[in-house]
Design a protein around this motif. Sequence first.
Motif, PDB file in Angstrom:
ATOM      1  N   ALA A 207       0.794  -1.387  -0.079  1.00 58.68           N
ATOM      2  CA  ALA A 207      -0.129  -0.024  -0.137  1.00 58.68           C
ATOM      3  C   ALA A 207       0.980   1.127  -0.047  1.00 58.68           C
ATOM      4  CB  ALA A 207      -1.009  -0.082   1.227  1.00 58.68           C
ATOM      5  N   ALA A 208       0.413   2.277  -0.863  1.00 56.78           N
ATOM      6  CA  ALA A 208       1.195   3.468  -0.883  1.00 56.78           C
ATOM      7  C   ALA A 208       0.249   4.669  -1.015  1.00 56.78           C
ATOM      8  CB  ALA A 208       2.294   3.543  -2.395  1.00 56.78           C
ATOM      9  N   HIS A 209      -0.980   4.463  -1.154  1.00 58.20           N
ATOM     10  CA  HIS A 209      -1.866   5.513  -1.444  1.00 58.20           C
ATOM     11  C   HIS A 209      -3.411   4.942  -0.963  1.00 58.20           C
ATOM     12  CE1 HIS A 209      -3.600   4.225  -5.131  1.00 58.20           C
ATOM     13  NE2 HIS A 209      -2.334   3.760  -5.519  1.00 58.20           N
ATOM     14  N   PRO A 210      -4.288   5.658  -0.829  1.00 58.32           N
ATOM     15  CA  PRO A 210      -5.571   5.022  -0.313  1.00 58.32           C
ATOM     16  C   PRO A 210      -6.064   4.332  -1.450  1.00 58.32           C
ATOM     17  CG  PRO A 210      -5.532   7.442   0.120  1.00 58.32           C
ATOM     18  CD  PRO A 210      -4.325   7.164  -0.510  1.00 58.32           C
ATOM     19  N   MET A 211      -6.118   4.317  -2.554  1.00 52.66           N
ATOM     20  CA  MET A 211      -6.489   3.414  -3.664  1.00 52.66           C
ATOM     21  C   MET A 211      -5.750   1.863  -3.859  1.00 52.66           C
ATOM     22  SD  MET A 211      -9.246   4.386  -4.873  1.00 52.66           S
ATOM     23  CE  MET A 211      -9.441   3.457  -6.730  1.00 52.66           C
ATOM     24  N   SER A 212      -4.817   1.686  -2.979  1.00 51.13           N
ATOM     25  CA  SER A 212      -3.861   0.281  -3.146  1.00 51.13           C
ATOM     26  C   SER A 212      -4.941  -0.719  -2.934  1.00 51.13           C
ATOM     27  CB  SER A 212      -2.808   0.575  -2.195  1.00 51.13           C
ATOM     28  OG  SER A 212      -2.054   1.404  -2.529  1.00 51.13           O
TER      29      SER A 212
ATOM     30  N   TYR B   4      -2.391  -8.175   1.162  1.00 50.40           N
ATOM     31  CA  TYR B   4      -2.521  -6.842   0.927  1.00 50.40           C
ATOM     32  C   TYR B   4      -1.785  -6.255   2.227  1.00 50.40           C
ATOM     33  CZ  TYR B   4      -4.167  -1.934   1.537  1.00 50.40           C
ATOM     34  OH  TYR B   4      -4.576  -0.691   1.485  1.00 50.40           O
ATOM     35  N   PHE B   5      -0.534  -5.383   1.808  1.00 50.28           N
ATOM     36  CA  PHE B   5       0.072  -5.122   3.158  1.00 50.28           C
ATOM     37  C   PHE B   5      -0.283  -3.483   3.223  1.00 50.28           C
ATOM     38  CE2 PHE B   5       2.607  -8.513   1.035  1.00 50.28           C
ATOM     39  CZ  PHE B   5       2.944  -9.261   2.327  1.00 50.28           C
ATOM     40  N   THR B   6      -0.855  -3.430   4.330  1.00 50.09           N
ATOM     41  CA  THR B   6      -1.525  -1.947   4.739  1.00 50.09           C
ATOM     42  C   THR B   6      -0.240  -0.948   5.038  1.00 50.09           C
ATOM     43  OG1 THR B   6      -1.693  -2.220   7.106  1.00 50.09           O
ATOM     44  CG2 THR B   6      -3.538  -3.114   5.611  1.00 50.09           C
ATOM     45  N   GLN B   7       0.881  -1.634   5.209  1.00 46.57           N
ATOM     46  CA  GLN B   7       2.017  -0.633   5.925  1.00 46.57           C
ATOM     47  C   GLN B   7       1.659   0.107   7.077  1.00 46.57           C
ATOM     48  OE1 GLN B   7       4.227  -2.876   4.538  1.00 46.57           O
ATOM     49  NE2 GLN B   7       5.683  -0.978   4.014  1.00 46.57           N
ATOM     50  N   GLY B   8       0.530  -0.095   7.744  1.00 43.26           N
ATOM     51  CA  GLY B   8       0.068   0.387   8.806  1.00 43.26           C
ATOM     52  C   GLY B   8      -0.369   1.798   8.578  1.00 43.26           C
ATOM     53  N   GLU B   9      -0.721   2.051   7.390  1.00 44.65           N
ATOM     54  CA  GLU B   9      -1.135   3.360   7.174  1.00 44.65           C
ATOM     55  C   GLU B   9      -2.335   3.354   6.243  1.00 44.65           C
ATOM     56  OE1 GLU B   9       1.158   7.391   5.040  1.00 44.65           O
ATOM     57  OE2 GLU B   9       2.195   5.689   5.382  1.00 44.65           O
ATOM     58  N   PHE B  10      -2.490   2.370   5.299  1.00 43.51           N
ATOM     59  CA  PHE B  10      -3.558   2.563   4.237  1.00 43.51           C
ATOM     60  C   PHE B  10      -4.752   1.477   4.613  1.00 43.51           C
ATOM     61  CE2 PHE B  10       0.060   4.618   2.472  1.00 43.51           C
ATOM     62  CZ  PHE B  10      -0.475   5.860   2.075  1.00 43.51           C
ATOM     63  N   GLU B  11      -5.461   1.689   5.875  1.00 43.92           N
ATOM     64  CA  GLU B  11      -6.202   0.676   6.321  1.00 43.92           C
ATOM     65  C   GLU B  11      -7.671   0.466   5.296  1.00 43.92           C
ATOM     66  OE1 GLU B  11      -8.061  -2.433   8.678  1.00 43.92           O
ATOM     67  OE2 GLU B  11      -5.750  -1.262   8.709  1.00 43.92           O
TER      68      GLU B  11
ATOM     69  N   THR C 234       0.916  -5.728   9.750  1.00 41.73           N
ATOM     70  CA  THR C 234       2.360  -5.296  10.171  1.00 41.73           C
ATOM     71  C   THR C 234       3.339  -4.966   8.967  1.00 41.73           C
ATOM     72  OG1 THR C 234       2.275  -7.100  11.857  1.00 41.73           O
ATOM     73  CG2 THR C 234       4.314  -6.264  11.076  1.00 41.73           C
ATOM     74  N   PRO C 235       4.073  -3.850   9.025  1.00 45.89           N
ATOM     75  CA  PRO C 235       4.604  -3.086   7.835  1.00 45.89           C
ATOM     76  C   PRO C 235       5.858  -4.203   7.203  1.00 45.89           C
ATOM     77  CG  PRO C 235       4.470  -1.642   9.515  1.00 45.89           C
ATOM     78  CD  PRO C 235       4.085  -3.028  10.340  1.00 45.89           C
ATOM     79  N   VAL C 236       5.958  -4.171   6.152  1.00 43.50           N
ATOM     80  CA  VAL C 236       7.126  -5.031   5.314  1.00 43.50           C
ATOM     81  C   VAL C 236       8.222  -4.220   5.488  1.00 43.50           C
ATOM     82  CG1 VAL C 236       7.810  -5.723   3.109  1.00 43.50           C
ATOM     83  CG2 VAL C 236       5.701  -6.031   3.564  1.00 43.50           C
ATOM     84  N   THR C 237       9.528  -4.598   5.856  1.00 45.74           N
ATOM     85  CA  THR C 237      10.459  -3.808   6.164  1.00 45.74           C
ATOM     86  C   THR C 237      11.627  -4.171   5.235  1.00 45.74           C
ATOM     87  OG1 THR C 237      11.468  -5.501   7.706  1.00 45.74           O
ATOM     88  CG2 THR C 237      10.128  -3.483   8.658  1.00 45.74           C
ATOM     89  N   GLN C 238      11.752  -5.212   4.522  1.00 42.78           N
ATOM     90  CA  GLN C 238      12.793  -5.637   3.576  1.00 42.78           C
ATOM     91  C   GLN C 238      12.266  -6.651   2.536  1.00 42.78           C
ATOM     92  OE1 GLN C 238      16.102  -7.201   5.768  1.00 42.78           O
ATOM     93  NE2 GLN C 238      17.374  -7.549   4.033  1.00 42.78           N
ATOM     94  N   LEU C 239      12.781  -6.777   1.348  1.00 37.72           N
ATOM     95  CA  LEU C 239      12.629  -7.777   0.545  1.00 37.72           C
ATOM     96  C   LEU C 239      13.577  -8.967   0.337  1.00 37.72           C
ATOM     97  CD1 LEU C 239      11.370  -5.818  -2.638  1.00 37.72           C
ATOM     98  CD2 LEU C 239       9.922  -6.117  -0.488  1.00 37.72           C
TER      99      LEU C 239
END
Length: 319
Positions: free
Chosen positions: A155-160, A175-182, A201-206
Amino acid sequence: MKPEKLPPCYDAIIIGGSFAGLSAAMQLARARRRIALVDAGQPRNRFAAHSHGFLGQDGKTPAEIVAVGRAQLAAYRTVDFIDGAATSADGESGRFLVTLEDGRELRGARLILAIGVRDELPALPGLRERWGQTVLHCPYCHGYEVADQPLGVLAAHPMSSHQAALLPDWGPTTYFTQGEFEPDAEQAALLTARGVRIERTPVTQLLGPAPRIDAVQLADGRRLLVNALFVASRVHMASPLAMQLGCAFDEGLLGPYLRVDDFKQTTVPGVYAAGDASLQMGNATLASASGVMAGVGVHQSLVRDDPVKCWRAQASRPV
């Protein structure tokens, strides 16, 4: 006295030589107008191994498609190819002046800005080196090639969440909200109905040797199996020319895009725009189609008012 030596004069100067710029140039070349196609050789799609969903071109590399387009345009005697970046543009309809990075100047009656956009990715280690290969922006362009593998949407914006709802047609999706785009209640219900896993829970690394993705690591130490990650990047104009000319922008879901009318003219008379810089949704077919319309729009405007004669009159005046 000798006539003043002035820069070359064109009916139209097209800035940007990828799908949109080439398509615009073809319309004007076939109308037997003198045009300059200025290209810096840095298309947005240079990171993609192949272009997909483009009828007649599916599976070809973007460079192959551009090479064929340039070869076809070269058959028209009124086309000049100019390799290099345009650094400034000013003037008014019928009397535009474009300056290139090497100091050369071009004059044109019309401008077509096929300048493209640049992608701003989230600040997450491992994204940039995988961009266009296993970190992707568009399921319609790349979903088929990664189908039946574990997929993720960062997720990078509300439409993700909308993108996440699409992806199960290609593979199991997280779907990874990154703790921001619920997702809101309606979005969450659709994701659940589509079988999308929501991970807060946010992704921190690939993880895995780039460009491959073997898994993603989360902030709590867990690792989840993911082989392709979709992220809709924030976009910015790839060139400052539109701002220099005073063109107006609208704010899209992913960033600003040039405001144009039905014939692709911007808010500045004589300046037209095509491709991703003028579209909310980036796509090879849409970029090419918008280039066709811009070329047609420019030609019809020249038919109504042929101001390039003013330039030529000035060029022939003794000093």
